[in-house]
Scaffold this motif. Structure first.
Motif, PDB file in Angstrom:
ATOM      1  N   ARG A 122       0.827  -1.209   0.000  1.00  0.00           N
ATOM      2  CA  ARG A 122       0.000   0.000   0.000  1.00  0.00           C
ATOM      3  C   ARG A 122       0.859   1.256   0.000  1.00  0.00           C
ATOM      4  O   ARG A 122       0.534   2.234  -0.667  1.00  0.00           O
ATOM      5  CB  ARG A 122      -0.909   0.013   1.237  1.00  0.00           C
ATOM      6  N   ARG A 152      -6.767  10.645  -7.025  1.00  0.00           N
ATOM      7  CA  ARG A 152      -7.074  11.112  -5.673  1.00  0.00           C
ATOM      8  C   ARG A 152      -7.784  10.029  -4.867  1.00  0.00           C
ATOM      9  O   ARG A 152      -7.514   9.819  -3.701  1.00  0.00           O
ATOM     10  CB  ARG A 152      -7.982  12.362  -5.726  1.00  0.00           C
ATOM     11  N   ARG A 153      -8.691   9.333  -5.542  1.00  0.00           N
ATOM     12  CA  ARG A 153      -9.388   8.234  -4.871  1.00  0.00           C
ATOM     13  C   ARG A 153      -8.375   7.202  -4.394  1.00  0.00           C
ATOM     14  O   ARG A 153      -8.447   6.713  -3.268  1.00  0.00           O
ATOM     15  CB  ARG A 153     -10.382   7.587  -5.835  1.00  0.00           C
ATOM     16  N   LEU A 156      -6.487   8.618  -1.252  1.00  0.00           N
ATOM     17  CA  LEU A 156      -7.275   8.620  -0.026  1.00  0.00           C
ATOM     18  C   LEU A 156      -7.533   7.198   0.467  1.00  0.00           C
ATOM     19  O   LEU A 156      -7.545   6.930   1.672  1.00  0.00           O
ATOM     20  CB  LEU A 156      -8.597   9.372  -0.241  1.00  0.00           C
ATOM     21  N   ASP A 157      -7.698   6.290  -0.471  1.00  0.00           N
ATOM     22  CA  ASP A 157      -7.936   4.900  -0.113  1.00  0.00           C
ATOM     23  C   ASP A 157      -6.719   4.288   0.566  1.00  0.00           C
ATOM     24  O   ASP A 157      -6.838   3.628   1.594  1.00  0.00           O
ATOM     25  CB  ASP A 157      -8.297   4.116  -1.373  1.00  0.00           C
ATOM     26  N   ALA A 160      -6.260   5.782   4.097  1.00  0.00           N
ATOM     27  CA  ALA A 160      -7.232   5.261   5.064  1.00  0.00           C
ATOM     28  C   ALA A 160      -6.849   3.850   5.482  1.00  0.00           C
ATOM     29  O   ALA A 160      -6.905   3.504   6.665  1.00  0.00           O
ATOM     30  CB  ALA A 160      -8.636   5.280   4.469  1.00  0.00           C
ATOM     31  N   TRP A 161      -6.427   3.063   4.518  1.00  0.00           N
ATOM     32  CA  TRP A 161      -6.049   1.684   4.835  1.00  0.00           C
ATOM     33  C   TRP A 161      -4.841   1.663   5.766  1.00  0.00           C
ATOM     34  O   TRP A 161      -4.819   0.925   6.744  1.00  0.00           O
ATOM     35  CB  TRP A 161      -5.730   0.901   3.556  1.00  0.00           C
ATOM     36  N   GLN A 163      -3.826   3.956   7.795  1.00  0.00           N
ATOM     37  CA  GLN A 163      -4.194   4.446   9.119  1.00  0.00           C
ATOM     38  C   GLN A 163      -4.831   3.320   9.934  1.00  0.00           C
ATOM     39  O   GLN A 163      -4.478   3.092  11.096  1.00  0.00           O
ATOM     40  CB  GLN A 163      -5.187   5.604   8.945  1.00  0.00           C
ATOM     41  N   TRP A 164      -5.712   2.593   9.271  1.00  0.00           N
ATOM     42  CA  TRP A 164      -6.355   1.445   9.916  1.00  0.00           C
ATOM     43  C   TRP A 164      -5.300   0.406  10.309  1.00  0.00           C
ATOM     44  O   TRP A 164      -5.322  -0.124  11.417  1.00  0.00           O
ATOM     45  CB  TRP A 164      -7.389   0.845   8.964  1.00  0.00           C
ATOM     46  N   GLU A 167      -3.656   1.109  13.526  1.00  0.00           N
ATOM     47  CA  GLU A 167      -4.487   0.745  14.677  1.00  0.00           C
ATOM     48  C   GLU A 167      -4.418  -0.756  14.946  1.00  0.00           C
ATOM     49  O   GLU A 167      -4.296  -1.191  16.089  1.00  0.00           O
ATOM     50  CB  GLU A 167      -5.954   1.130  14.426  1.00  0.00           C
ATOM     51  N   VAL A 168      -4.496  -1.518  13.853  1.00  0.00           N
ATOM     52  CA  VAL A 168      -4.483  -2.979  13.979  1.00  0.00           C
ATOM     53  C   VAL A 168      -3.148  -3.448  14.540  1.00  0.00           C
ATOM     54  O   VAL A 168      -3.090  -4.287  15.436  1.00  0.00           O
ATOM     55  CB  VAL A 168      -4.721  -3.650  12.612  1.00  0.00           C
TER      56      VAL A 168
ATOM     57  N   LEU B 149     -12.043  -4.197  15.184  1.00  0.00           N
ATOM     58  CA  LEU B 149     -11.125  -3.807  14.110  1.00  0.00           C
ATOM     59  C   LEU B 149     -11.814  -3.834  12.746  1.00  0.00           C
ATOM     60  O   LEU B 149     -11.573  -2.978  11.895  1.00  0.00           O
ATOM     61  CB  LEU B 149      -9.904  -4.734  14.096  1.00  0.00           C
ATOM     62  N   ARG B 153     -12.385  -0.582  10.277  1.00  0.00           N
ATOM     63  CA  ARG B 153     -12.060  -0.555   8.847  1.00  0.00           C
ATOM     64  C   ARG B 153     -13.224   0.054   8.072  1.00  0.00           C
ATOM     65  O   ARG B 153     -13.036   0.893   7.202  1.00  0.00           O
ATOM     66  CB  ARG B 153     -11.777  -1.981   8.363  1.00  0.00           C
ATOM     67  N   LEU B 156     -13.307   3.927   8.688  1.00  0.00           N
ATOM     68  CA  LEU B 156     -12.264   4.669   7.992  1.00  0.00           C
ATOM     69  C   LEU B 156     -12.495   4.646   6.479  1.00  0.00           C
ATOM     70  O   LEU B 156     -12.240   5.635   5.787  1.00  0.00           O
ATOM     71  CB  LEU B 156     -10.880   4.096   8.330  1.00  0.00           C
ATOM     72  N   ALA B 160     -13.095   8.020   4.238  1.00  0.00           N
ATOM     73  CA  ALA B 160     -12.190   8.338   3.130  1.00  0.00           C
ATOM     74  C   ALA B 160     -12.982   8.538   1.847  1.00  0.00           C
ATOM     75  O   ALA B 160     -12.734   9.468   1.075  1.00  0.00           O
ATOM     76  CB  ALA B 160     -11.160   7.224   2.951  1.00  0.00           C
ATOM     77  N   TRP B 164     -13.352  12.030  -0.356  1.00  0.00           N
ATOM     78  CA  TRP B 164     -13.103  12.050  -1.795  1.00  0.00           C
ATOM     79  C   TRP B 164     -14.329  12.602  -2.536  1.00  0.00           C
ATOM     80  O   TRP B 164     -14.199  13.442  -3.427  1.00  0.00           O
ATOM     81  CB  TRP B 164     -12.755  10.637  -2.280  1.00  0.00           C
TER      82      TRP B 164
END
Lengths: 182, 182
Positions: A122, A152-153, A156-157, A160-161, A163-164, A167-168, B149, B153, B156, B160, B164
């Motif tokens: 990613r 852009r999509r 952002l995707d 977001a992934w 960032q998640w 956390e995981v 979790l 996901r 988030l 996102a 967008w």
DNA sequence: GCTTCCATGTAATATGTTACATGATTAA
DNA sequence: TTAATCATGTAACATATTACATGGAAGC
């Protein structure tokens, strides 16, 4: 069915071989629609039968000959027709997420390893997309509006992934620490 | 193939009918793996043949009888085996994004309308997930770590997408204004 | 009277994946 | 010498979608 439409969208920009398209499906457009070369060659064959694309042979030296496909007027019309119809809901098959959902039975360390591998991929994608966005921006967004929005999509995707994933990662490490403390 | 594994993950928590599973695939888990009821009934049949699940008939009044499926020990073993293998790459088929990529040929107003519709659905999902996350959090995250979790996901991802969408909305409106000014 | 929810399924068709097949060139 | 890149394809199999089929209950 819209593999054909994804192909037509790509051919709208420039003529391409099946191999070229497969590469694009593995990279940029692959983020939103994926297909293997087998599917692509098959679909190109059908599109050609229906005169929505045509091709010219390009002999090459040191490399196999290729067929460069272009969109025809019929192809363009078909694409316009399809664009007017509401798009079906997005379909996803994300096996890793199924694993996370079933995480109780999984080995935590295995999950962490997979997470790191995916995160690496990613991050690479994110860098690629960011570079592309910058380039498009410099050329003038308005000129490439739809490519720009697509990229852009992607950005952002990925963010977001990631960032998640962070956390995981923290949760799983805590989990590991608790398990070893037992 | 992991529709079977997605089903097994769901059955791990509680016994469910094909209909129940179809609902879950349409909601929560549908975010990462989707399937229609036809597929689910078929797969449940196969899983039953292979003794990975079994079911009991539950007669109901005023409603059709149902079959409540549970995971068996063989099913659990199969799931554990699968969890150890690396997950394949996620596959997506997002027709709307293909449309955006091909946006030059599309009608801007049509795109805007679709965008708003999808945004509405995403906002609803976001609200659902946020409520769920809050509930899980109150019950103690550690107890429901993997559900938590998974829901994170979802949250988030929706955020996102909505961010967008806001960018797209602005670009498309500018685009419309420019077009009408011509 | 119409639609939605409940609940299950089959059959036909369309799509997608995996395996197989070929073969020269270039870089590690 | 091993693998990767370029380039195209076929065949067998697995998976997924669409259409069809049934039928009572509840709500508008």
């Amino acid at each position: 069915m819209s593999l054909r439409h994804a192909i037509l969208v790509l051919l709208q920009d420039q003529e391409a071989s099946g191999y070229d398209l497969a590469r694009e499906f593995a990279n940029s457009i692959g983020l939103v629609w994926n297909a293997t070369h087998q599917q692509i060659y098959l679909e190109l064959g059908k599109l050609n039968d229906q005169r929505m694309v045509n091709f010219r042979h390009v002999p090459q030296e040191g490399k196999p000959d290729k067929k460069l496909y272009s969109i025809t007027e019929e192809g363009r019309q078909e694409l316009i027709r399809w664009l007017r119809k509401p798009a079906g809901p997005a379909r996803i098959r994300d096996a890793f997420m199924v694993k996370v959902a079933g995480g109780e039975l999984a080995d935590t360390q295995t999950l962490i390893n997979e997470l790191e591998l995916l995160a690496k991929q990613r991050r690479e994608r994110l860098a690629t997309f960011e570079a592309l966005a910058k380039k498009l921006d410099e050329q003038g967004r308005e000129q490439n509006l739809f490519s720009y929005l697509t990229v852009r999509r992607g950005i952002l995707d990925q963010r977001a992934w990631l960032q998640w994933a962070e956390e995981v990662r923290q949760s799983l490490h805590t989990d590991l620490a608790n398990a070893s403390a037992t």
